[in-house]
Write an enzyme that holds these catalytic residues in place. Structure first.
Site, short mmCIF file in Angstrom:
data_model
loop_
_atom_site.label_atom_id
_atom_site.label_comp_id
_atom_site.label_asym_id
_atom_site.label_seq_id
_atom_site.Cartn_x
_atom_site.Cartn_y
_atom_site.Cartn_z
N SER A 79 7.29 1.43 -5.33
CA SER A 79 7.19 1.38 -3.87
C SER A 79 8.10 0.36 -3.20
CB SER A 79 5.74 1.15 -3.43
OG SER A 79 5.06 2.37 -3.33
N LYS A 132 10.61 1.51 -0.61
CA LYS A 132 10.34 1.57 0.83
C LYS A 132 11.16 0.52 1.60
CE LYS A 132 5.64 3.48 0.50
NZ LYS A 132 5.47 3.68 -0.95
N SER A 188 1.74 0.35 2.12
CA SER A 188 2.53 1.14 1.17
C SER A 188 2.18 2.62 1.30
CB SER A 188 2.32 0.67 -0.27
OG SER A 188 3.40 1.12 -1.09
#
Length: 544
Positions: free
Chosen positions: A184, A187, A377
Site C-alpha cells: 500500500s 498509494k 489505506s
C-alpha cells in the site's frame, strides 16, 4: 551520535514533535494553493447535506491475508490488500473545484481524524529557526543507529532509504535502489501524481440528465466511490462522524433534486439507465476478492459494500456495484413520488454533453479524498483517484492507463522511474515494484516548498499511535512507544511483504523522510513491530 537517548535528547525529541503537529495544522494553509488553478463552480448540489460512506475504507489494516482495511495494518481477509479529474460533462461527468457558498474550501487540511488546532505561524517560525541550526544526520551515524533494528530477523530481506525532507538529499541507504514490492505504499505514488495534475479543490460529480428519448433519464457515474445512501446521522469515516469537509455526497439529495426537476415538467414516471462510460477496460482487479476491493466502476455507493454501515476490515461487496447504485437511486426516486418503469439498465451510449441536467451532487475535494485514502489505506478510493490521474493525463481510465499516467507524471516531476513497475493505484497488485529511494523522493517532493499542492500527501499520513493504520501501533511494550506522534507514515502489507514509508522528526528536530521495505516469512505482526522500531530509532537520534 549513536542511538542512545538521554533525558536532554528526549526533551528535544518531544519538543520536535511540535513540528509534526504544526505540519498537520499547516496542511490547511499550504495545500489551499492546490485549487488556485481551478475555475469557480456552483456550490455542491448535495455535498453539504449528504453524508459518508459508512465504511472505513480498505488498505493497511485488517485481519487475515494480505491487505485489508482498518484493524491491524494492511491485511485483509483473503490474501489481498486495500484500497480525476473527470472528463467533459457529457461522457465522463464533471469534477469541479470546491466551493462552499462561493468560498473555496480548504485544499489541504488535516486528516479527517484530526481536531481543529490553533494558527501555526508562531510554532512554524520557531521550528524553522531551530531546523536552520541543526546538524544533518550522517550516513555513518544513521548506519550505527539503525544496525540493530534492521538486523531483526522478523524483517527477513530488508532495504531502507533515509533522506532529509528539507533538501531532498538521500542521507543513507541499504539496497535503496533495489525495487521491492511496495504494497500500500504504492498509494504515495498515486496521490503525488494526482495532486500534481489535479487541483486539490476539484470534486467528482455524479449527475442525472435527461435521456435521448422522452421519459428517459440517465444516472451518470462520475467516479465517486464515496457517494452514499446513508442519512447524515449514520455517516462515519474511520469510525468517527464526518464533518462538512469530509462528508460524502448523498444519493438521496440527488434523488430529491431529480424528482423536483421532473415534477416541474409534470413527469412522474421515467425509464432509468446508467452511464459507465467514464472508465474503460476490465473493472476487475487482478486480486479481486469482493472484500478488499469491489469491481472498479465509475458508479457505486458506499464503496460497493453489501452493508453500507459495515465496519469490517474487509467488508463483503456487492457483485455489481453500478446496478446496485441504480437500484438504490430508483428506490429513492419512488420515495419522492417518481416511479421508475422496469429495472434500471446500462446506457446504450454515453450521455450527451448537452443533455439537460436534472440533478448533481459532488464529492469531497480531491485533497480530502487523498487524505482519507492514505489515512485509512482505502483501496477503492485509491483506484478511483488513479483513474482521475489517467483522465487528466489523457490516458485510458483503466488499470493500465492509470498506472501509465502515474508513472508519466512522476517522471515529469523528476522522480527516478528506472526500476519502478506499477500495475494499479492501490498497491494490491503483487507485481508492483518501487525502490525505497523512490518512496523517499515522493515524500520529499510532498514536503518541498516548490510543491505546496502536494501537502495533503503529508497531512494524510497516519500518525504513529494515533490515527489510521498506525492508530494501534507504537503502544507500550512495542519498543517504539517513545516515537508515538513523531512518525507519520504510510503502511503496506501483503502476504510476506511489510513496508513503512513516511516522515519522522529526529531528536534534533530535523524532519527526515524514510522508507523501509521487508520481505519475510515471519508473522506479520512481528514484522510490523520491527519496522516500527526502525522508524523509532530515527526519532531517537540525531545520527551525526
Amino acid at each position: 551520535m549513536g542511538a542512545g537517548v538521554g533525558a536532554g535528547r528526549r526533551r528535544r525529541g518531544t519538543a520536535a514533535g511540535l513540528f509534526g503537529v504544526a505540519l498537520l495544522v499547516t496542511g490547511t494553509v499550504l495545500a489551499a494553493g492546490g485549487g488556485a488553478y481551478a475555475q469557480p463552480s456552483p456550490a455542491p448540489g448535495g455535498h453539504s447535506t449528504g453524508h459518508g460512506d459508512g465504511g472505513r475504507g480498505q488498505g493497511d489494516q485488517g485481519g487475515r491475508g494480505d491487505q485489508g482495511d482498518q484493524g491491524q495494518d494492511d491485511q485483509g481477509k483473503n490474501g489481498h490488500g486495500k484500497g480525476k479529474r473527470s472528463g467533459d460533462p457529457g461522457n465522463q461527468g464533471t469534477a469541479d473545484p470546491a466551493t462552499k457558498g462561493g468560498t473555496p474550501a480548504p485544499g489541504g487540511s488535516a486528516s479527517p481524524l484530526a481536531r481543529p488546532a490553533p494558527a501555526p505561524g508562531a510554532v512554524l517560525a520557531a521550528v524553522e529557526a531551530r531546523l536552520g541550526g541543526t546538524a544533518q544526520p550522517t550516513a555513518q551515524g544513521l548506519q550505527q543507529a539503525l544496525a540493530a533494528a534492521l538486523g531483526d530477523r522478523s524483517l527477513g530481506t530488508v532495504t531502507v532509504a533515509v533522506g532529509d525532507a528539507a533538501d531532498g538529499r538521500l542521507l543513507y541507504g541499504s539496497g535503496e535502489n533495489t525495487a521491492a514490492t511496495p504494497a500500500s505504499t504504492t498509494k504515495l505514488a498515486t496521490t503525488v501524481a494526482a495532486l500534481s495534475l489535479i487541483p486539490g479543490d476539484t470534486r467528482l460529480t455524479t449527475r442525472v440528465v435527461k435521456g435521448a428519448e422522452p421519459g428517459a433519464i440517465t444516472l451518470v457515474g462520475g467516479g465517486d466511490p464515496t457517494l452514499t445512501v446513508l442519512p447524515a446521522d449514520q455517516v462515519q469515516i474511520a469510525g468517527r462522524p464526518a464533518d462538512a469537509d469530509t462528508a460524502p455526497a448523498s444519493l438521496d439529495a440527488l434523488a430529491r433534486q431529480t424528482a423536483a426537476a421532473l415534477k416541474e415538467t409534470g413527469t412522474t414516471t421515467v425509464r432509468l439507465d446508467y452511464d459507465l462510460s467514464m472508465y474503460t477496460g476490465s473493472p476487475r482487479h487482478e486480486n479481486y476478492d469482493a472484500e478488499n476491493i469491489p469491481l472498479v466502476v465509475p458508479l457505486m455507493v458506499d464503496e460497493g459494500k453489501a452493508d453500507p454501515k459495515s465496519r469490517e476490515d474487509a467488508p463483503a461487496r456487492v457483485a455489481d456495484p453500478a446496478s446496485a447504485a441504480a437500484d438504490a437511486f430508483a428506490a429513492l426516486l419512488k420515495a419522492q413520488g417518481i416511479t421508475v418503469d422496469g429495472k434500471a439498465k446500462p446506457a446504450a451510449a454515453p450521455a450527451a454533453a448537452t443533455a439537460p441536467v436534472l440533478g448533481r451532487v459532488d464529492s469531497p475535494t480531491i485533497a480530502r479524498l487523498v487524505e482519507r485514502l492514505l489515512t485509512t489505506s482505502d483501496n477503492t478510493i485509491a483506484e478511483a483517484i488513479a483513474r482521475q490521474v489517467a483522465i487528466a493525463a489523457h490516458q485510458p481510465a483503466s488499470f493500465e492507463g492509470a498506472a501509465a499516467a502515474v508513472k508519466q507524471e512522476l517522471g515529469r516531476l523528476g522522480v527516478t522511474m528506472t526500476n519502478v513497475t506499477l500495475n494499479d493505484g492501490s498497491g494490491l497488485h503483487r507485481g508492483n515494484a518501487i525502490p525505497p529511494a523512490v518512496l523517499v523522493q515522493l515524500l520529499t517532493l510532498a514536503a518541498s516548498d516548490q510543491h505546496p499542492t502536494l501537502r495533503p500527501v503529508l497531512t494524510g499520513l497516519p500518525i504513529a499511535g494515533f490515527t489510521g493504520t498506525l492508530g494501534k501501533r507504537y503502544g507500550s511494550g512495542s519498543g517504539a512507544a517513545d516515537a508515538a506522534g513523531l512518525i507519520h507514515a504510510k503502511t503496506g502489507t501483503l502476504s510476506g511483504v511489510n513496508t513503512l514509508a513516511g516522515t519522522v522528526v529526529d531528536a534534533d528536530g530535523r524532519l527526515l523522510a524514510f522508507a523501509v521495505m521487508a520481505h519475510t516469512d515471519a508473522d506479520a505482526d512481528a514484522a510490523r513491530a520491527a519496522l516500527d522500531r526502525v522508524a523509532a530509532r530515527l526519532a531517537s537520534c540525531g545520527c551525526h
